[in-house]
Design a protein around this motif. Structure first.
Motif, PDB file in Angstrom:
ATOM      1  N   GLN A  28      51.203  85.598 107.004  1.00 52.67           N
ATOM      2  CA  GLN A  28      50.146  84.834 107.663  1.00 52.67           C
ATOM      3  C   GLN A  28      50.474  83.350 107.742  1.00 52.67           C
ATOM      4  O   GLN A  28      51.045  82.754 106.825  1.00 52.67           O
ATOM      5  CB  GLN A  28      48.821  85.009 106.907  1.00 52.67           C
ATOM      6  N   ASP A  55      39.657  84.623 110.249  1.00 48.64           N
ATOM      7  CA  ASP A  55      40.072  84.303 108.878  1.00 48.64           C
ATOM      8  C   ASP A  55      39.398  85.305 107.942  1.00 48.64           C
ATOM      9  O   ASP A  55      38.481  84.974 107.196  1.00 48.64           O
ATOM     10  CB  ASP A  55      39.670  82.869 108.536  1.00 48.64           C
ATOM     11  N   ILE A  60      45.978  84.323 100.984  1.00 48.68           N
ATOM     12  CA  ILE A  60      46.921  84.225 102.096  1.00 48.68           C
ATOM     13  C   ILE A  60      47.542  85.608 102.287  1.00 48.68           C
ATOM     14  O   ILE A  60      48.153  86.152 101.361  1.00 48.68           O
ATOM     15  CB  ILE A  60      48.022  83.179 101.849  1.00 48.68           C
ATOM     16  N   LYS A 119      48.452  80.487 107.480  1.00 46.94           N
ATOM     17  CA  LYS A 119      47.100  80.235 106.977  1.00 46.94           C
ATOM     18  C   LYS A 119      46.765  78.748 107.044  1.00 46.94           C
ATOM     19  O   LYS A 119      47.585  77.901 106.680  1.00 46.94           O
ATOM     20  CB  LYS A 119      47.002  80.721 105.534  1.00 46.94           C
TER      21      LYS A 119
END
Length: 293
Positions: free
Chosen positions: A142, A274, A138, A144
């Motif tokens: 962020q 990502d 992470i 996430k």
């Protein structure tokens, strides 16, 4: 007998010289006496200072030394200030797929601008059952999405709880500037075809999602990963992950993904990069000639 010639000397100068010659011994004694007085005064002053320090002001000086020796810094407070804030875990969404499969989605927020989670283990709990353990990173600041895709279960799953373990933190300097330079992706021509319109299968519902990815950054990526969400309103109705072998600077890629589920009208698609940009292995480098490796 030496011959001394005195040219151009006045009577006054001769008298001064004669006086110095006849009194130089006395002048030397006076100088020595003056130096002795100064040295004696300094010795007396030093002795008085030592007496004051070690005898008269002894207790006061000991108290001052003890106070100066104390650690004025609150180590617990410093540790608390330099400690990363806890991850914020939002609600877990369960998306039912075909054939008893489920996709589990949990949004986790890292509120720290200078701390990254290098690695974290996570799994899901459904009553007495639990999933296998997965591992993720992470980035600082962020939002996430932790995913567990295609979880098979003979039981109906309507809710799940995520468990985070073995969080490994790493302090990072100036991550915001790095992310601004590196994460420059543009997504265009998003199109969602329902299972009826896609024509992919008559036996099973298969929807299709297509879109273009443009890498607008000056960096070349190796196997960049993306998450694709299908949402209706604000509710996720489908999710998947995919990666491409590489994505060079300025390169555009057309992507087509199948979802093995029915998708109704009004469904929108969202694509989220990502990519762990703190890991140098995600970048495609150059050789000594400036050419791509």
């Amino acid at each position: 007998m030496s011959n001394i010639i005195y040219d151009n000397l006045s009577d006054k100068e001769l008298k001064t010289g004669y006086w110095y010659v006849t009194h130089r011994v006395l002048l030397k004694k006076i100088g020595i006496f003056a130096l002795a007085i100064v040295s004696g005064g300094l010795l007396i002053y030093g002795a008085i200072g030592l007496i004051n320090y070690y005898i008269v002001d002894r207790s006061q000086n000991l108290a001052l030394e003890a106070d100066l020796a104390k650690n004025k810094l609150d180590q617990n407070l410093l540790a608390e200030i330099n400690k990363p804030k806890d991850l914020q875990i939002l609600e877990t969404t369960v998306v039912e797929g075909a054939g008893g499969s489920y996709d589990l989605i949990t949004e986790v927020i890292n509120p720290n601008a200078q701390w990254a989670v290098e690695a974290v283990d996570y799994y899901y709990v459904f009553g007495e059952d639990k999933s296998n353990v997965k591992n993720e990173y992470i980035l600082p600041g962020q939002e996430k999405f932790l995913l567990f895709l295609n979880y098979k279960s003979n039981k109906t799953i309507s809710s799940a709880n995520i468990v985070l373990e073995n969080i490994k933190w790493k302090k990072v300097a100036d991550y915001g500037s790095l992310a601004e330079k590196v994460l420059q992706f543009e997504f265009a021509n998003e199109k969602v075809l329902s299972s009826k319109k896609s024509g992919l299968s008559a036996e099973q519902a298969v929807a299709n999602v297509s879109f273009d990815i443009l890498n607008k950054s000056p960096y070349n990526f190796v196997e960049p990963r993306f998450i694709v969400f299908l949402t209706r309103g604000k509710q996720p109705v489908g999710v998947t992950q995919f990666s491409v072998d590489s994505l060079l600077s300025g390169e555009s890629r057309s992507q087509s993904i199948n979802f093995f589920q029915d998708v109704s009208s009004g469904t929108t698609v969202s694509i989220i990069p990502d990519i762990n940009i703190l890991d140098s292995s995600v970048f495609k480098g150059f050789d000594n000639t400036g050419k791509l490796k």
